[in-house]
Scaffold this motif. Sequence first.
Motif, PDB file in Angstrom:
ATOM      1  N   CYS A 150       0.675  -0.994   0.101  1.00  0.00           N
ATOM      2  CA  CYS A 150      -0.101  -0.091   0.035  1.00  0.00           C
ATOM      3  C   CYS A 150       0.840   1.191   0.090  1.00  0.00           C
ATOM      4  O   CYS A 150       1.893   1.404   0.791  1.00  0.00           O
ATOM      5  CB  CYS A 150      -1.101  -0.001   1.228  1.00  0.00           C
ATOM      6  N   CYS A 153       0.052   3.634   3.443  1.00  0.00           N
ATOM      7  CA  CYS A 153       0.603   3.357   4.845  1.00  0.00           C
ATOM      8  C   CYS A 153       1.922   2.359   4.722  1.00  0.00           C
ATOM      9  O   CYS A 153       2.407   2.067   5.556  1.00  0.00           O
ATOM     10  CB  CYS A 153      -0.387   2.315   5.489  1.00  0.00           C
ATOM     11  N   SER A 157      -0.134  -0.982   8.225  1.00  0.00           N
ATOM     12  CA  SER A 157      -1.230  -1.122   8.819  1.00  0.00           C
ATOM     13  C   SER A 157      -1.592  -2.669   8.776  1.00  0.00           C
ATOM     14  O   SER A 157      -2.505  -2.907   9.791  1.00  0.00           O
ATOM     15  CB  SER A 157      -2.518  -0.429   8.120  1.00  0.00           C
ATOM     16  N   CYS A 164      -6.076   1.682   7.530  1.00  0.00           N
ATOM     17  CA  CYS A 164      -5.723   2.621   6.553  1.00  0.00           C
ATOM     18  C   CYS A 164      -6.681   2.693   5.790  1.00  0.00           C
ATOM     19  O   CYS A 164      -7.410   1.759   5.006  1.00  0.00           O
ATOM     20  CB  CYS A 164      -4.737   1.953   5.822  1.00  0.00           C
ATOM     21  N   CYS A 167      -5.910   0.797   2.027  1.00  0.00           N
ATOM     22  CA  CYS A 167      -5.814  -0.672   1.828  1.00  0.00           C
ATOM     23  C   CYS A 167      -6.773  -1.384   2.891  1.00  0.00           C
ATOM     24  O   CYS A 167      -6.767  -2.626   2.739  1.00  0.00           O
ATOM     25  CB  CYS A 167      -4.384  -1.187   1.919  1.00  0.00           C
TER      26      CYS A 167
HETATM   27 ZN   LIG Z   1      -2.469   1.168   3.534  1.00  0.00          ZN
END
Ligand SMILES: [Zn+2]
Length: 310
Positions: A150, A153, A157, A164, A167
């Motif tokens: 992602c 983040c 996360s 997040c 994602c």
């Molecule tokens: Zn994320």
Amino acid sequence: MSEDPYKVLGVGRDATDAEIKRVYRKLARQYHPDRNPGDKAAEERFKSIQSSYDAIGTKDARRKYDESKRMEDFFNSNPNQRNTRFSGFDIPDIFSQMFGGPQNNSQRVNRRQQRDAYRGSDITSGIDMDYSDADTGCKIEFDHRRLRTCAKCEGSSFGSTRSCMLCDGRGVISRTSTIIVKIPPKSKHGQKIRMRGLGHDHPKGESGDLILTIRVDAKEGRRWEDGRLIQSVKIPYSTLMLGGKCNIRTPSGDSVRIDVKAGTQIGDRRRIPKMSYGGADLDIEFALEDSTNLTESQKDVLERLRKEGL
Ligand SMILES: [Zn+2]
């Protein structure tokens, strides 16, 4: 643990550790067997309260539970893809990798060890081409779908209670891109090409690989079987029964005349040396020529055959 411990204890996922402890104590007192003698239902409730507290009652246990729960949710959000391959995106495989992470109970595992232990899953797929492209080598565009870390983040996360938006706590996002695959000269059907790091990303570890299997177009009437090329040759019924000759067109475009022995059965095979791609042997398999739209005289002959018991 099949029950959701948060639900059993009646607390939110964002509840503090202290809050969980407080609620647990209250419920444990309420349903304690000493206060409910002979009450089976209360006893069961007490047991599930106890095991729920075991699951999320301490910081470490809760972190572990949340992480596996996130993965489980991710899995369940793709129920239709459980056992299917979807553009080279293999859900069970990803999960065996993600769930299969380090079997390490120690909290003090260092980041380096962690990165080595976690790895995104490999992606396997096929890549199609003509014989001439495989033989001379070529570049082929390949639409590639995989899980990428992602961007928001950066995978942090994953397994954490922080959410997040991008994602949804998975740490990875499915993305499609077109990559150019270089096929080396003299490539053969069934040969594998491994592209390092182009498999699924893992939010906490290194990426898997992309493994492509070269598929050379066998062209109409031919197929691959265990790396050998099988060419189906259609023969009229009379030639199968009485024997004769027939012409076949080989993969390299040559016309070859072959003998058909009397009494050849449908499905019989013959190996013809050096007539397949790249000078390999070609296996031909006899089939019955389609005979729709029979003429009147052909029908007469067949009627006579039927009377003869053939
Ligand atoms: Zn994320």
